[in-house]
Design an enzyme around this catalytic site. Structure first.
Site, PDB file in Angstrom:
ATOM      1  N   ASP A   1     -35.936  19.248 -14.467  1.00  0.00           N
ATOM      2  CA  ASP A   1     -35.299  18.580 -13.340  1.00  0.00           C
ATOM      3  C   ASP A   1     -36.291  17.761 -12.520  1.00  0.00           C
ATOM      4  OD1 ASP A   1     -32.649  19.206 -13.596  1.00  0.00           O
ATOM      5  OD2 ASP A   1     -32.717  20.969 -12.299  1.00  0.00           O
TER       6      ASP A   1
ATOM      7  N   TYR B   1     -42.152  29.312 -18.893  1.00  0.00           N
ATOM      8  CA  TYR B   1     -42.188  28.678 -17.582  1.00  0.00           C
ATOM      9  C   TYR B   1     -42.964  29.578 -16.629  1.00  0.00           C
ATOM     10  CZ  TYR B   1     -38.562  25.235 -18.762  1.00  0.00           C
ATOM     11  OH  TYR B   1     -37.859  24.201 -19.310  1.00  0.00           O
TER      12      TYR B   1
END
Length: 322
Positions: free
Chosen positions: A66, A130
């Site tokens: 994003d 992540y």
């Protein structure tokens, strides 16, 4: 026999690792049309135009991120088709050429590999990791170093119950329906994922914080590993674990939220800010995490079904949106 410009030319497919600071971008994916917002992919493909490929070069991104999300190492595959009689670029030359023509200083190509023509950067990935960075002891945003403001989530609290966060994270491990941690707009047909790792640990500290500030500031790192993630799953899991660390939720309540499969419940609709999230690595069978551990670039690596590339002995510096 064809007589067009592509006749006799050879198409070569490459796997490319790249990194970026996501602050200035509308995510990694290219923004098409007349919009002012741009993605990392826009700059990569603009640089690739200078390769003078017979067919325009398109980056097929492994892991979409994003706006505001960073990547220590993302990955993509691309095809370069040179004119007849010209040999394919070596991975080293391709890497150097892309970096030379990149027009944004927050993007860097780390390394390239020649791969089989049917290799797919998204579907062939076996692991994605992540990490999320937190900072405690920062009552006001303007008290955080300007070099850290877009690289961590600064919490006003002075204390996190890390033991409770670690206990809560254990409930997320394994194969589950993660519907409760999925944001609207996910293209995934199934919300079942296998979370291999979920850890909470103190960070060694930030080199961008002055000594007098480091006495009150503490940095923390959350890491999550899976083959793939649902849309904003990592940021929603992070928000829940932070709520546990602040005492707003108990570890048992996290288990209840997971089993509810309800993405609209009040606790699980919380989403951690994008700027604290980093895509750390994308791994493929037979290919190490080159960017996460630059020393891995010293070894020869291969991908099943790909030609065996020769990697330079010099150290050099990958999914769905999480």
């Amino acid at each position: 026999m064809g007589s067009g410009p592509a006749a006799g030319s050879v198409r070569a497919r490459y796997l490319v690792y790249f990194q970026y600071l996501g602050t200035d971008f509308n995510g990694v994916a290219a923004v098409r049309g007349a919009q002012r917002a741009v993605g990392v992919q826009n700059y990569l493909e603009e640089a690739a135009e200078r390769l003078k490929s017979v067919v325009p070069v398109k980056f097929v991104i492994s892991s979409r991120t994003d706006a505001g999300v960073h990547a220590l190492s993302n990955a993509a595959h691309l095809d370069v088709q040179r004119r007849s009689g010209q040999p394919p670029f070596s991975p080293e030359v391709l890497t150097q050429a892309l970096n030379t023509h990149l027009k944004h200083p927050a993007i860097r190509v780390l390394q390239a590999f020649r791969v089989h023509s049917n290799f797919h950067a998204r579907y062939a990935a076996t692991s994605r990791t992540y990490l999320y960075r937190l900072a405690t002891g920062c009552p006001r945003p303007d008290q955080l170093s300007v070099f850290e403001r877009n690289r961590c989530w600064a919490l006003r609290a002075d204390y996190l119950d890390v033991a409770a966060m670690q206990e809560a994270a254990q409930h997320l491990l394994g194969t589950h329906d993660f519907s409760a941690f999925q944001s609207a707009g996910s293209p995934s047909t199934s919300s079942v994922r296998t979370l291999r790792r979920a850890s909470v640990s103190p960070d060694s500290g930030s080199p961008f914080v002055l000594p007098q500030e480091s006495r009150r500031l503490q940095f923390w790192t959350l890491e999550f590993e899976s083959q793939s993630f649902l849309y904003r799953q990592v940021r929603r899991m992070t928000a829940i674990l932070v709520a546990v660390g602040l005492g707003a939720l108990t570890p048992t309540e996290v288990k209840v939220i997971l089993e509810s499969r309800n993405p609209l419940g009040r606790p699980q609709t919380r989403v951690a800010p994008a700027h604290g999230l980093f895509l750390k690595s994308v791994l493929y069978g037979g290919l190490g995490d080159l960017a996460g551990n630059p020393a891995c670039a010293q070894q020869e690596a291969s991908i099943q079904g790909a030609e065996r590339p020769r990697v330079s002995r010099k150290t050099s510096g990958g999914r769905p949106v999480a």
